[in-house]
Structures are given as structure tokens and as C-alpha cells.
Design a protein around this motif. Structure first.
Motif, PDB file in Angstrom:
ATOM      1  N   ASP A 172       0.818  -1.216   0.000  1.00  0.00           N
ATOM      2  CA  ASP A 172       0.000   0.000   0.000  1.00  0.00           C
ATOM      3  C   ASP A 172       0.850   1.263   0.000  1.00  0.00           C
ATOM      4  OD1 ASP A 172      -2.113  -1.726   0.143  1.00  0.00           O
ATOM      5  OD2 ASP A 172      -2.509  -1.405   2.282  1.00  0.00           O
ATOM      6  N   LYS A 173       1.890   1.255   0.822  1.00  0.00           N
ATOM      7  CA  LYS A 173       2.712   2.452   0.983  1.00  0.00           C
ATOM      8  C   LYS A 173       3.311   2.909  -0.342  1.00  0.00           C
ATOM      9  CE  LYS A 173       6.757   2.010   2.832  1.00  0.00           C
ATOM     10  NZ  LYS A 173       7.877   1.809   3.799  1.00  0.00           N
ATOM     11  N   SER A 174       3.706   1.970  -1.176  1.00  0.00           N
ATOM     12  CA  SER A 174       4.312   2.319  -2.459  1.00  0.00           C
ATOM     13  C   SER A 174       3.365   3.169  -3.297  1.00  0.00           C
ATOM     14  CB  SER A 174       4.705   1.052  -3.219  1.00  0.00           C
ATOM     15  OG  SER A 174       5.577   0.244  -2.457  1.00  0.00           O
ATOM     16  N   TRP A 175       2.118   2.746  -3.362  1.00  0.00           N
ATOM     17  CA  TRP A 175       1.149   3.448  -4.205  1.00  0.00           C
ATOM     18  C   TRP A 175       0.721   4.772  -3.600  1.00  0.00           C
ATOM     19  CZ3 TRP A 175       0.646   1.841  -9.013  1.00  0.00           C
ATOM     20  CH2 TRP A 175       1.041   0.543  -9.299  1.00  0.00           C
ATOM     21  N   ARG A 176       0.639   4.836  -2.270  1.00  0.00           N
ATOM     22  CA  ARG A 176       0.297   6.119  -1.639  1.00  0.00           C
ATOM     23  C   ARG A 176       1.363   7.166  -1.952  1.00  0.00           C
ATOM     24  NH1 ARG A 176      -1.068   2.875   2.932  1.00  0.00           N
ATOM     25  NH2 ARG A 176       0.898   3.469   3.931  1.00  0.00           N
ATOM     26  N   GLN A 177       2.618   6.763  -1.931  1.00  0.00           N
ATOM     27  CA  GLN A 177       3.709   7.701  -2.182  1.00  0.00           C
ATOM     28  C   GLN A 177       3.753   8.171  -3.629  1.00  0.00           C
ATOM     29  OE1 GLN A 177       7.135   5.483  -0.895  1.00  0.00           O
ATOM     30  NE2 GLN A 177       6.879   6.019   1.266  1.00  0.00           N
ATOM     31  N   LEU A 178       3.122   7.426  -4.512  1.00  0.00           N
ATOM     32  CA  LEU A 178       3.206   7.737  -5.946  1.00  0.00           C
ATOM     33  C   LEU A 178       1.961   8.430  -6.493  1.00  0.00           C
ATOM     34  CD1 LEU A 178       4.765   4.346  -7.107  1.00  0.00           C
ATOM     35  CD2 LEU A 178       5.926   6.554  -7.048  1.00  0.00           C
ATOM     36  N   ARG A 179       1.001   8.770  -5.642  1.00  0.00           N
ATOM     37  CA  ARG A 179      -0.261   9.325  -6.132  1.00  0.00           C
ATOM     38  C   ARG A 179      -0.086  10.617  -6.908  1.00  0.00           C
ATOM     39  NH1 ARG A 179      -4.133   6.511  -7.522  1.00  0.00           N
ATOM     40  NH2 ARG A 179      -5.515   8.313  -7.362  1.00  0.00           N
ATOM     41  N   LYS A 180       0.925  11.405  -6.577  1.00  0.00           N
ATOM     42  CA  LYS A 180       1.119  12.688  -7.271  1.00  0.00           C
ATOM     43  C   LYS A 180       1.980  12.543  -8.526  1.00  0.00           C
ATOM     44  CE  LYS A 180       0.552  15.568  -3.146  1.00  0.00           C
ATOM     45  NZ  LYS A 180       1.183  16.607  -2.272  1.00  0.00           N
ATOM     46  N   GLN A 181       2.513  11.366  -8.747  1.00  0.00           N
ATOM     47  CA  GLN A 181       3.354  11.147  -9.931  1.00  0.00           C
ATOM     48  C   GLN A 181       2.473  10.838 -11.139  1.00  0.00           C
ATOM     49  OE1 GLN A 181       6.657  11.465 -10.028  1.00  0.00           O
ATOM     50  NE2 GLN A 181       6.864  11.863  -7.823  1.00  0.00           N
ATOM     51  N   ARG A 182       2.683  11.553 -12.236  1.00  0.00           N
ATOM     52  CA  ARG A 182       1.885  11.330 -13.438  1.00  0.00           C
ATOM     53  C   ARG A 182       2.537  10.317 -14.391  1.00  0.00           C
ATOM     54  NH1 ARG A 182       0.531  16.856 -16.152  1.00  0.00           N
ATOM     55  NH2 ARG A 182      -0.893  15.497 -17.334  1.00  0.00           N
ATOM     56  N   THR A 183       3.760   9.915 -14.052  1.00  0.00           N
ATOM     57  CA  THR A 183       4.464   8.909 -14.848  1.00  0.00           C
ATOM     58  C   THR A 183       5.178   7.950 -13.910  1.00  0.00           C
ATOM     59  OG1 THR A 183       4.855  10.551 -16.584  1.00  0.00           O
ATOM     60  CG2 THR A 183       6.103   8.518 -16.715  1.00  0.00           C
ATOM     61  N   LEU A 184       4.934   6.655 -14.082  1.00  0.00           N
ATOM     62  CA  LEU A 184       5.503   5.638 -13.205  1.00  0.00           C
ATOM     63  C   LEU A 184       6.431   4.721 -13.993  1.00  0.00           C
ATOM     64  CD1 LEU A 184       2.261   4.535 -11.280  1.00  0.00           C
ATOM     65  CD2 LEU A 184       3.859   6.382 -10.685  1.00  0.00           C
ATOM     66  N   ARG A 185       7.408   4.149 -13.297  1.00  0.00           N
ATOM     67  CA  ARG A 185       8.254   3.090 -13.866  1.00  0.00           C
ATOM     68  C   ARG A 185       7.847   1.770 -13.217  1.00  0.00           C
ATOM     69  NH1 ARG A 185      13.499   3.293 -15.738  1.00  0.00           N
ATOM     70  NH2 ARG A 185      12.714   5.172 -16.771  1.00  0.00           N
ATOM     71  N   VAL A 186       7.492   0.784 -14.006  1.00  0.00           N
ATOM     72  CA  VAL A 186       7.132  -0.529 -13.480  1.00  0.00           C
ATOM     73  C   VAL A 186       8.108  -1.564 -14.026  1.00  0.00           C
ATOM     74  CG1 VAL A 186       4.694   0.030 -13.194  1.00  0.00           C
ATOM     75  CG2 VAL A 186       5.475  -0.929 -15.349  1.00  0.00           C
ATOM     76  N   ALA A 187       8.460  -2.531 -13.180  1.00  0.00           N
ATOM     77  CA  ALA A 187       9.433  -3.537 -13.609  1.00  0.00           C
ATOM     78  C   ALA A 187       9.286  -4.809 -12.789  1.00  0.00           C
ATOM     79  CB  ALA A 187      10.854  -2.993 -13.479  1.00  0.00           C
ATOM     80  N   TRP A 188       9.381  -5.934 -13.456  1.00  0.00           N
ATOM     81  CA  TRP A 188       9.472  -7.242 -12.819  1.00  0.00           C
ATOM     82  C   TRP A 188      10.901  -7.720 -13.047  1.00  0.00           C
ATOM     83  CZ3 TRP A 188       5.142  -5.260 -15.002  1.00  0.00           C
ATOM     84  CH2 TRP A 188       3.951  -5.340 -14.266  1.00  0.00           C
ATOM     85  N   TYR A 189      11.667  -7.846 -11.977  1.00  0.00           N
ATOM     86  CA  TYR A 189      13.102  -8.082 -12.080  1.00  0.00           C
ATOM     87  C   TYR A 189      13.408  -9.519 -12.528  1.00  0.00           C
ATOM     88  CZ  TYR A 189      14.164  -3.641  -9.753  1.00  0.00           C
ATOM     89  OH  TYR A 189      14.289  -2.312  -9.437  1.00  0.00           O
ATOM     90  N   VAL A 190      14.541  -9.665 -13.226  1.00  0.00           N
ATOM     91  CA  VAL A 190      14.997 -10.951 -13.740  1.00  0.00           C
ATOM     92  C   VAL A 190      16.485 -11.091 -13.444  1.00  0.00           C
ATOM     93  CG1 VAL A 190      15.444 -12.281 -15.850  1.00  0.00           C
ATOM     94  CG2 VAL A 190      13.252 -11.138 -15.553  1.00  0.00           C
ATOM     95  N   THR A 191      16.928 -12.312 -13.119  1.00  0.00           N
ATOM     96  CA  THR A 191      18.347 -12.584 -12.926  1.00  0.00           C
ATOM     97  C   THR A 191      18.709 -13.899 -13.612  1.00  0.00           C
ATOM     98  OG1 THR A 191      20.130 -12.808 -11.280  1.00  0.00           O
ATOM     99  CG2 THR A 191      18.024 -13.830 -10.742  1.00  0.00           C
TER     100      THR A 191
END
Length: 601
Positions: A172-191
Motif C-alpha cells: 500500500d505504501k508504495s502506491w500512496r507515495q506515488l499518487r502525485k506522480q503522473r508517470t511511473l516506472r514498473v518492472a518485474w526483475y529478472v536474474t
């Protein structure tokens, strides 16, 4: 409408949102309606299938996709001082990770019936997906469900250090902190299985929220085509590769976009690029005997010690790792040509459809010039390779791609080549009898350019991949016919050689308005230098150079130690096999590779 996704799933999202207030939704993601969760899970399952196919291609098509999909496992990896969750994938590459992230994002949006369109963005190497701001809550809900199913990360796209700003997408905290951001970076990490390689935020996707105003959707930031589009603009499909430099072999089909973003732009590289390697097996008894006979037949003076010393021909399987670097960081090349004296490494997959071994006899215009042991002579004939693209990269096996690069690093979109000048200078004066071969070649190149164009060359070239054009090389063969022919017939490096591919092409093309000075982050390591090991360790720790060269023109006091140092570095830096290797015949056995990686540098 293309891009509207699954209407039934879209109605489920609406029902889900109307029944549960925001606070409750964010607290019980795991209790969302089963049909909606199934839609997302089905979408992610299809992504896994595509990912498996991508990995199968990456490994040369010789692996079983179902076996691979069952072998995926989660790992906790360390990235920039933080512990992050990543998917372990055999054969992982940066390009495959980027293709996977874009496919996951668009598949999740489609599963939720959320309208989207891909954008020709300005973010370097990062694909961009746009969603109307009015659908932001629905998009976030779908992503939260997806992150709960498959752990990944989200952060502000504008962060100066994107990796450090990425936060778990299922919190939840991640999304609350990003509410004012109009552009997000999303990633599913790979190794990869060795966990030496981690592909994270840099291989993620940007998600933009476009605001509706007076019948238009307005972008939250600049892009390369249009900062606003009609709300009712019809969607269409276009290849995924159009929206990031993901090579065609890594694409997972078409994505939704608008007409304005689906056309070719002037800055797009629309021409094929091939790669040419020159290679020799110095351990081949027949080749060594031919070299010794040619050396014994020399008349009119002795060779400079660097013209034919053993270090110049020593092979430590650098080619295997250079090809791995090519596969990892520049898989957009079309074909690979390996120019040899009738030789081929035992581990080379000569059945690969995009690899061809070219014998010197196939390209030398005068067979009487063979055999040759002079790289300058071989370089005069590269443009004779049958089927070679007009624009191509030439490199020796001691040159490596250190991180993902694009055609734009080496070529302008209109086909002009780029060259990379060294701080090292060509000595002043005329060629001397005991001149270092590299200095003599530089002076000869300077003399020819001065005679034709009136300018004096002073700088050597970096040991990088050389961006060349066949038409320019052919022109040089005609314009400097006497010097060109003499170099072709020089069996060993000679004070009369001209450096056609590594220098003269660049300066000739520059003076005829067909090349420009380029900028490439590059490192040179001399294995015989006292600081060689420190420099290799720095390369490994930071991985922040586009290309690098590991050279040994002069043998050091302990060649075996040099070999061990180089093997340890290369196996750790490039642990993922390329499709150009024959399975079961790696350059270093798996047990030896593990031993090298575990040995302290």
C-alpha cells in the motif's frame, strides 16, 4: 476497439471498484473477485509462455519451453545495496527482460479492459505506455493484483536514480507515495542462474497518465511525436519493437497504439547491420607451420618484434565471450561473419542460421596474397564478403560490448558512420624502419589524407567496434589502389601498411561527409600492465562502459596468470551462453566456470 482489452474483465473491475471503497480495496487485494483474479492470472500465464519462447530463441532454439517454464524460481538479489526479488531465468538478457516487462504491462491492462496506447517516448531505451488519467485507479488496481501474483516494483519514472526509488508493487505504501506522480516506472526483475546479472528498473516500462481536456488527451511530459491526441482517436496495432529498441527476435507481437505513433520517424534506424569478426587459432599446427614458413621466406629486412610475436595471435577463447557480449547487449545485429584462415572454434555453432564462417580464400581479390598473418591485409578485403550489409560493425575478438547498446551508438539514422578517436597521438615525422607497426600505419593514413584533403591527422582510434560501410571501403580500394594492393600482399605487418578498416575508412568518410566523430564510453585494458587486474575488477563492479578491449600485444612475465585472470573475469562478466555456442562444448567446462566465479579476484 483495439486496446480496450477484455470487456468482461473490464466490467468486473467496475463492479469490484463500486462495491469496495479505496481503503478496503488496497487492504484486501488477495480477496478480490475470483473472475478478476483469474483474468489477471491468465494474462500473466500467457506472458510466461511468451517469455519461454523468447528464452528458447535466445538459447538458439534447442531447449524445451515447457521444461524451462517449470524451472523458473524466485531469488533475492542485491541491487545497489538493496535486496530485491527477481525471477531466475536461464538465458536471461536485458533485451528479453525489457520485452517481458512491456508484455506484462500491456497484458495486465488488456485483462482489465483498460484502454491504453503505446507512445514513442523520449526515455532512453524504455518503452512507454499511456492510459487516460480517468482510468488511473482501475489501472493501479490491476497492477496491484498483478504484483501480488508476480512480485515486481514500481517507482517514479522521473527519479534521477530510478533503481533506488523502486518500491514493492504489492505494498500500500508504495502506491500512496506515488499518487502525485503522473508517470511511473514498473518492472518485474529478472536474474540469470549465476545471479551475476540482474535486469531491473533500467529494463522496465514507463506508464503515463494522460489528462482529458476539451476533447483531447494531453501527455504529462514530452515525447517524440505528439503531446496531445483526440480522446476518440482510433486505436490500431503496431509491432512492439517500434516503441523501444527491442530487437525483432525478442518482440512478443503487436501492441495497441495510435496512428501518429505507428509510423517510421527520421531518427529510426531502418537498415540492417551485420557484424564481422576476424579470428585465428594460434594452436593449429598447420597454421603455425604456414606462418613459420612465411616468416622464413621473408627477404629485405627483419620484422618488428610486434609484427608477428605470439601474443598477437594468442587465443584464450575471447571470441566465445565477445559473442556472448554481442548476444547480451547488441542482439539487433542481423548476421555475424567470422573471417578465418579455414578455421573455426570447436565450440562454435556453425549451424546457426545467422552465422557464417568465411575463409580468407573467399574474399581475397588476389589469391597469391595468401596465406596472410597480417590483420591489416585481411581488413582490406572485408567488403568482399558476399551478402554483407552496407553498414556493418567490424571488431576483433578482444573487443566486447559491456552493456546494452543500440545501432545509434555507431550509425546515424541516415547511414552515416561514427568513429571514436583516442587520446593517443600519431607520432610526428615520417615512417622509420624500426617504427611500431601501429604507428607506421597511422603515419601512412595521415599521409594519404593530407595528400587528398589537405588536413593533418593527429589522433589514433580507440579499440572499439568499427562502424564501416562497404561502399566507402570499395572506394578506398580504387582511390588508393597502389597502397591497398601493397597492404593486401603484406603477409606480416609492414611499415608500408595502411589501416583501412580501423582508421583510414573513418577519416576518408569524414572528409567526404559520410562519417562523424562519435562518443562512446570505452575502456582499454592491457593484460601485461600492472593495473590490469584492478581495471578488470572495476569493470565487473560497475558495468558502466559501452565497450571495452582487453589486449595483450606483448606477452607478460606470467602468461598463465594472465590467462587465469582473463578467464575469471570473462566468465563472471558474461555468464549467459549465446546461441552461437554449440551446447555441450563451452569454452570452459561448467565446473571450471563455477570455480573461476568463486575465486577471489
Amino acid at each position: 476497439m483495439v486496446g480496450s482489452g477484455n470487456p468482461e474483465a473490464g466490467s468486473l473491475v467496475s463492479t469490484y471498484r463500486s462495491v469496495l471503497p479505496a481503503g478496503a480495496r488496497r487492504g484486501i487485494v488477495r480477496k478480490v473477485p475470483a473472475p478478476l483474479r483469474s483474468a489477471v492470472k491468465s494474462s500473466l500465464t500467457s506472458v510466461d509462455a511468451v517469455r519461454s519462447a523468447t528464452i528458447v530463441w535466445a538459447m538458439g532454439g534447442r531447449r524445451n519451453a515447457s521444461r524451462h517454464s517449470a524451472a523458473y524460481a524466485r531469488r533475492v538479489v542485491r541491487v545497489g545495496g538493496r535486496h530485491m526479488r527477481a525471477l531466475l531465468v536461464d538465458g536471461a538478457t536485458a533485451w528479453a527482460a525489457r520485452a517481458r516487462n512491456l508484455h506484462i504491462l500491456t497484458s495486465v491492462l488488456e485483462a482489465g479492459g483498460i484502454d491504453y496506447f503505446c507512445v514513442r517516448g523520449t526515455a532512453h531505451d524504455v518503452p512507454t505506455v499511456a492510459v487516460p488519467a480517468a482510468l488511473r485507479d482501475e489501472a493501479e488496481d490491476m497492477l496491484r493484483i498483478a504484483f501480488d501474483q508476480t512480485p515486481g516494483y514500481v517507482g517514479p519514472a522521473a527519479a534521477p536514480a530510478a533503481e533506488s526509488a523502486m518500491q514493492p508493487g504489492d505494498e500500500d505504501k508504495s502506491w500512496r507515495q506515488l499518487r502525485k506522480q503522473r508517470t511511473l516506472r514498473v518492472a518485474w526483475y529478472v536474474t540469470d542462474p549465476t545471479q551475476q546479472l540482474v535486469f531491473g528498473a533500467d529494463q522496465g516500462c514507463d506508464l503515463e497518465f494522460w489528462t482529458e481536456r476539451d476533447g483531447w488527451l494531453e501527455a504529462p511530459r514530452a515525447n517524440r511525436v505528439a503531446d496531445r491526441v483526440p480522446v476518440d482517436a482510433p486505436r490500431r496495432t503496431a509491432p512492439q519493437a517500434l516503441f523501444s529498441p527491442v530487437p525483432p527476435a525478442y518482440t512478443t507481437g503487436d501492441v495497441a497504439t495510435l496512428a501518429e505513433f505507428s509510423v517510421r520517424l527520421p531518427e529510426d534506424h531502418a537498415f540492417p547491420v551485420d557484424v564481422v569478426y576476424t579470428w585465428v587459432d594460434d594452436s593449429d599446427p598447420a597454421w603455425r607451420a604456414a606462418r613459420d614458413r612465411a616468416r622464413g621466406a621473408l627477404t629485405g629486412g627483419t620484422l618488428h618484434e610486434q609484427a608477428a610475436n605470439d601474443a598477437r595471435y594468442t587465443s584464450r577463447d575471447e571470441l566465445l565471450y565477445s559473442l556472448r557480449s554481442l548476444h547480451q547487449n547488441a542482439p539487433w545485429v542481423r548476421n555475424v561473419y567470422l573471417v578465418t584462415a579455414g578455421q573455426a572454434p570447436a565450440w562454435l555453432n556453425t549451424d546457426h542460421p545467422n552465422l557464417k564462417v568465411v575463409d580468407h580464400r573467399e574474399i581475397f581479390s588476389d589469391p597469391m596474397a595468401l596465406p596472410t598473418f597480417n590483420s591489416h591485409a585481411i581488413e582490406t578485403q572485408l567488403h568482399h564478403i558476399e551478402g554483407l550489409s552496407e553498414c556493418f560493425l567490424y571488431l576483433n575478438d578482444d573487443v566486447f560490448f559491456g552493456r546494452p547498446v543500440t545501432p545509434g551508438h555507431f550509425f546515424h539514422p541516415n547511414g552515416l558512420t561514427k568513429f571514436f578517436q583516442s587520446k593517443a597521438l600519431i607520432p610526428v615525422g615520417d615512417v622509420q624502419a624500426d617504427e611500431l607497426p601501429v604507428n607506421a600505419a597511422g603515419k601512412n593514413s595521415r599521409r594519404l589524407i593530407a595528400q587528398q584533403f589537405g588536413s593533418a591527422l593527429s589522433q589514433k582510434m580507440k579499440h572499439t567496434p568499427h562502424a564501416l560501410r562497404r561502399s566507402v571501403l570499395s572506394e578506398i580500394e580504387d582511390v588508393y589502389a597502389r597502397e591497398h594492393l601493397a597492404t593486401q600482399h603484406s603477409r606480416f605487418r609492414s611499415p608500408k601498411d595502411i589501416p583501412v578498416a580501423s582508421s583510414l575508412h573513418h577519416y576518408y568518410a569524414y572528409h567526404s561527409a559520410r562519417a562523424t566523430v562519435g562518443d562512446l564510453r570505452y575502456q582499454y585494458v592491457d593484460l601485461a600492465a600492472s593495473l590490469a587486474e584492478r581495471r578488470l575488477n572495476s569493470l565487473l563492479a560497475h558495468r558502466n562502459f559501452d565497450t571495452f578491449c582487453i589486449n595483450d600485444t606483448v606477452s607478460g612475465p606470467d602468461p598463465d596468470a594472465q590467462t587465469r585472470m582473463l578467464e575469471r573475469f570473462l566468465e563472471t562478466y558474461f555468464p549467459v551462453p549465446s546461441p552461437y555456442e554449440t551446447r555441450g562444448l563451452p569454452g570452459i567446462p561448467a565446473t571450471r566456470a563455477a570455480e573461476l566465479r568463486s575465486t577471489d579476484a
